[in-house]
Design an enzyme around this catalytic site. Structure first.
Site, PDB file in Angstrom:
ATOM      1  N   GLU A 228       0.817  -1.220   0.000  1.00 54.53           N
ATOM      2  CA  GLU A 228       0.000   0.000   0.000  1.00 54.53           C
ATOM      3  C   GLU A 228       0.849   1.269   0.000  1.00 54.53           C
ATOM      4  OE1 GLU A 228      -3.223   0.288  -0.310  1.00 54.53           O
ATOM      5  OE2 GLU A 228      -3.711  -1.843  -0.255  1.00 54.53           O
TER       6      GLU A 228
ATOM      7  N   GLU B  87      -2.186   8.982  -0.204  1.00 51.66           N
ATOM      8  CA  GLU B  87      -2.414   8.787  -1.627  1.00 51.66           C
ATOM      9  C   GLU B  87      -1.998  10.033  -2.413  1.00 51.66           C
ATOM     10  OE1 GLU B  87      -6.259   7.668  -4.492  1.00 51.66           O
ATOM     11  OE2 GLU B  87      -6.431   7.639  -2.304  1.00 51.66           O
TER      12      GLU B  87
END
Length: 286
Positions: A110, A132
């Protein structure tokens, strides 16, 4: 009439000790005396992954090229894990190691900054990002009335597990003691809370999904719908829980293979076999 004995004076040291006990109690962790005061009990994960080993697994997390450099410290990881005493402490020694390997593999994928020809290989670059990059939306599910979005806030991926959506930030914050809907940014600003959100996601069953922890320690019991969907226990089912809607029930997904690559590496380092069902190619998403 006897003169009453004066009450003992509260010294700064005594006050500090009492305050430490209160803080520890509020965190839900067990308290122990360590000479200088009370501290939370160390997490069992520290007996599996030492600080030296942690540094060797994440060789490049503090490189100048990594936006999260200096963020994902070993101390933060261990402090966060202490809030979840069953993590890395359930089942036999192999099961405990396998769970830790699976957790580290998922958070490595991730947050990876690696690529196929990266120095030291692609699986040495976990924990490079803390949120992100260029999110395509604010990840607000406006239909969720239990965890309503706060105006102007974005619930994009943050932290080791890249927690996203208001329906995850809300309950994570409620469980951990921060306002996930009004202050989601804290997950990318406080390393302890970042790791706590990842472990909360790992340890908490949601709706029809078991927890990742239950899967990795042998506590998952598939129901009829799970059997029909071929959701069999193993690392592949953990991937299904984390991101099955985008990665499972499809052949040769590169993201799934990247997760498996990290997992194989960590299992090898910890001296444990990987177990069955590594991918979710033939599993229906939850």
């Amino acid at each position: 009439m006897a003169k009453p004995t004066p009450a003992p004076r509260a010294t700064p040291f005594l006050l500090a000790a009492v305050l430490s006990i209160v803080v520890v109690a509020a965190s839900g962790a067990e308290a122990r005396w360590y000479g200088g005061g009370y501290s939370p009990s160390p997490s069992p994960v520290s007996s599996i992954v030492s600080e030296q080993l942690y540094a060797s697994l994440f060789l490049h997390k503090d490189d100048a090229a990594c936006p999260a450099r200096g963020f994902y410290t070993y101390a933060s990881f261990v402090r966060a894990a202490a809030r979840f005493p069953r993590f890395a402490a359930t089942g036999c020694a192999d099961a405990r190691k396998r769970e830790v390997a699976a957790f580290l593999a998922q958070i490595s994928h991730e947050t990876t900054g690696g690529w196929a020809t990266a120095p030291d290989g692609p699986y040495a670059w976990g924990l490079c990002y803390k949120e992100e990059i260029n999110p395509q939306s604010s990840y607000c599910d406006a239909t969720d009335k239990q965890w309503p979005c706060y105006p102007g806030k974005s619930y994009h991926g943050r932290g080791p597990i890249q927690i996203s959506w208001n329906f995850n930030y809300g309950p994570a914050g409620q469980a951990l003691g921060f306002d996930g809907l009004r202050n989601p940014e804290i997950v990318a600003n406080c390393s302890d809370i970042a790791f706590q959100t990842a472990l909360w996601f790992w340890m908490t069953p949601r709706d029809t999904k078991p927890s990742c922890h239950q899967v990795m320690v042998g506590e998952y019991r598939p129901g009829p719908a799970d059997v029909a969907a071929n959701r069999t226990a193993g690392f592949g089912l953990v991937t299904n829980i984390v991101n099955g809607g985008l990665e499972c029930n499809r052949a040769g997904d590169a993201r799934v293979n990247n997760r498996i690559g990290f997992y194989r590496r960590y299992c090898q380092v910890l001296g444990v076999d990987v177990g069955p069902n590594l991918d979710c190619e033939h599993q229906q998403p939850f």
